[in-house]
Design an enzyme around this catalytic site. Structure first.
Site, PDB file in Angstrom:
ATOM      1  N   CYS A 175       0.867  -1.192   0.000  1.00  0.00           N
ATOM      2  CA  CYS A 175       0.000   0.000   0.000  1.00  0.00           C
ATOM      3  C   CYS A 175       0.899   1.236   0.000  1.00  0.00           C
ATOM      4  O   CYS A 175       2.064   1.144  -0.393  1.00  0.00           O
ATOM      5  CB  CYS A 175      -0.969  -0.025   1.183  1.00  0.00           C
ATOM      6  SG  CYS A 175      -0.194  -0.018   2.812  1.00  0.00           S
TER       7      CYS A 175
ATOM      8  N   CYS B 158      -1.410   0.774   7.358  1.00  0.00           N
ATOM      9  CA  CYS B 158      -2.852   0.498   7.505  1.00  0.00           C
ATOM     10  C   CYS B 158      -3.297  -0.754   6.737  1.00  0.00           C
ATOM     11  O   CYS B 158      -3.629  -1.768   7.340  1.00  0.00           O
ATOM     12  CB  CYS B 158      -3.676   1.697   7.029  1.00  0.00           C
ATOM     13  SG  CYS B 158      -3.432   3.180   8.017  1.00  0.00           S
ATOM     14  N   ARG B 159      -3.320  -0.664   5.389  1.00  0.00           N
ATOM     15  CA  ARG B 159      -3.924  -1.737   4.600  1.00  0.00           C
ATOM     16  C   ARG B 159      -3.009  -2.951   4.424  1.00  0.00           C
ATOM     17  O   ARG B 159      -3.421  -4.096   4.686  1.00  0.00           O
ATOM     18  CB  ARG B 159      -4.342  -1.201   3.215  1.00  0.00           C
ATOM     19  CG  ARG B 159      -5.488  -0.236   3.275  1.00  0.00           C
ATOM     20  CD  ARG B 159      -5.634   0.550   1.980  1.00  0.00           C
ATOM     21  NE  ARG B 159      -4.525   1.475   1.778  1.00  0.00           N
ATOM     22  CZ  ARG B 159      -4.377   2.274   0.746  1.00  0.00           C
ATOM     23  NH1 ARG B 159      -5.276   2.244  -0.220  1.00  0.00           N
ATOM     24  NH2 ARG B 159      -3.355   3.087   0.663  1.00  0.00           N
ATOM     25  N   SER B 160      -1.782  -2.739   3.953  1.00  0.00           N
ATOM     26  CA  SER B 160      -0.928  -3.912   3.660  1.00  0.00           C
ATOM     27  C   SER B 160      -0.525  -4.694   4.908  1.00  0.00           C
ATOM     28  O   SER B 160      -0.398  -5.929   4.819  1.00  0.00           O
ATOM     29  CB  SER B 160       0.280  -3.532   2.801  1.00  0.00           C
ATOM     30  OG  SER B 160       1.106  -2.588   3.426  1.00  0.00           O
TER      31      SER B 160
ATOM     32  N   ASN C  23       2.310   1.424   4.317  1.00  0.00           N
ATOM     33  CA  ASN C  23       2.650   0.160   4.991  1.00  0.00           C
ATOM     34  C   ASN C  23       2.354   0.220   6.500  1.00  0.00           C
ATOM     35  O   ASN C  23       3.044  -0.386   7.309  1.00  0.00           O
ATOM     36  CB  ASN C  23       4.112  -0.232   4.736  1.00  0.00           C
ATOM     37  CG  ASN C  23       4.456  -1.676   5.124  1.00  0.00           C
ATOM     38  OD1 ASN C  23       5.580  -1.981   5.490  1.00  0.00           O
ATOM     39  ND2 ASN C  23       3.498  -2.578   5.069  1.00  0.00           N
TER      40      ASN C  23
ATOM     41  N   ASP D 163      -8.264   3.924   1.167  1.00  0.00           N
ATOM     42  CA  ASP D 163      -7.285   4.296   2.183  1.00  0.00           C
ATOM     43  C   ASP D 163      -8.037   4.715   3.444  1.00  0.00           C
ATOM     44  O   ASP D 163      -8.752   5.715   3.428  1.00  0.00           O
ATOM     45  CB  ASP D 163      -6.433   5.443   1.643  1.00  0.00           C
ATOM     46  CG  ASP D 163      -5.329   5.842   2.592  1.00  0.00           C
ATOM     47  OD1 ASP D 163      -5.341   5.395   3.749  1.00  0.00           O
ATOM     48  OD2 ASP D 163      -4.451   6.605   2.160  1.00  0.00           O
TER      49      ASP D 163
END
Ligand code: 4NP
Length: 153
Positions: free
Chosen positions: A9, A14-16, A12, A123
């Site tokens: 993401c 939040c999402r990934s 690195n 995001d």
């Protein structure tokens, strides 16, 4: 063969990290290596966002030991599959590809759920906790498909 999967993401944090933690929880570590990275250098060395840690913990996944790192060209050599969380990160990664083999490793993660629709994992950084819950659900479903695909490799 041990399949190596990289989740990417922007930050690195939040999402990934969630994608990494969720996929890790579904696979045999002897068969699948999972890592994550960000296309930006904003959060190198940082722990995941507390809201990502909280959502993961709600589903009994511990991501507290992860630390942010930036995507590099070497990741094309180290990984077989690279999943971008959104179109912006997809473009950023593909721009760093040295050849077609590198490019073919890169996929938009939500195309595993809704092929060719090119949807983004939104995001959640500037939103509330519900954004993280939403991201968790998307990644949980997408990683189910990834697990099935990897198991027939
Ligand atoms: P991520 O979320 O890409 O899912 O880790 C973000 C985290 C931080 C920032 C942007 C997105 N930031 O601009 O600092």
């Amino acid at each position: 063969m041990r399949v190596k999967v990289l989740m990417v993401c922007l930050g690195n944090i939040c999402r990934s990290p969630l994608a990494e933690g969720i996929l890790k929880a579904k696979v045999d570590p002897n068969k699948v290596f999972v890592d994550s990275a960000g296309t930006s250098n904003y959060h190198i060395g940082s722990s995941p966002d507390p809201r990502s840690i909280q959502i993961a913990a709600k589903y009994n996944i511990d991501i507290t030991n992860q630390r942010g790192r930036q995507f590099t060209q070497k990741d094309f050599e180290d990984f077989d599959l690279i999943f971008a969380m959104d179109n912006s990160n997809y473009k950023n990664i593909v721009q760093q590809a040295k050849n077609e083999t590198d490019k073919e490793k890169v996929h938009l993660i939500l195309n595993k759920l809704t092929p060719e629709e090119d949807l983004d994992v939104p995001d959640p950084y500037y939103g509330g906790v519900m954004g993280f819950e939403n991201v968790y659900k998307m990644l949980d479903e997408a990683t189910d498909v990834i697990v099935k695909e990897i198991s027939i490799l």
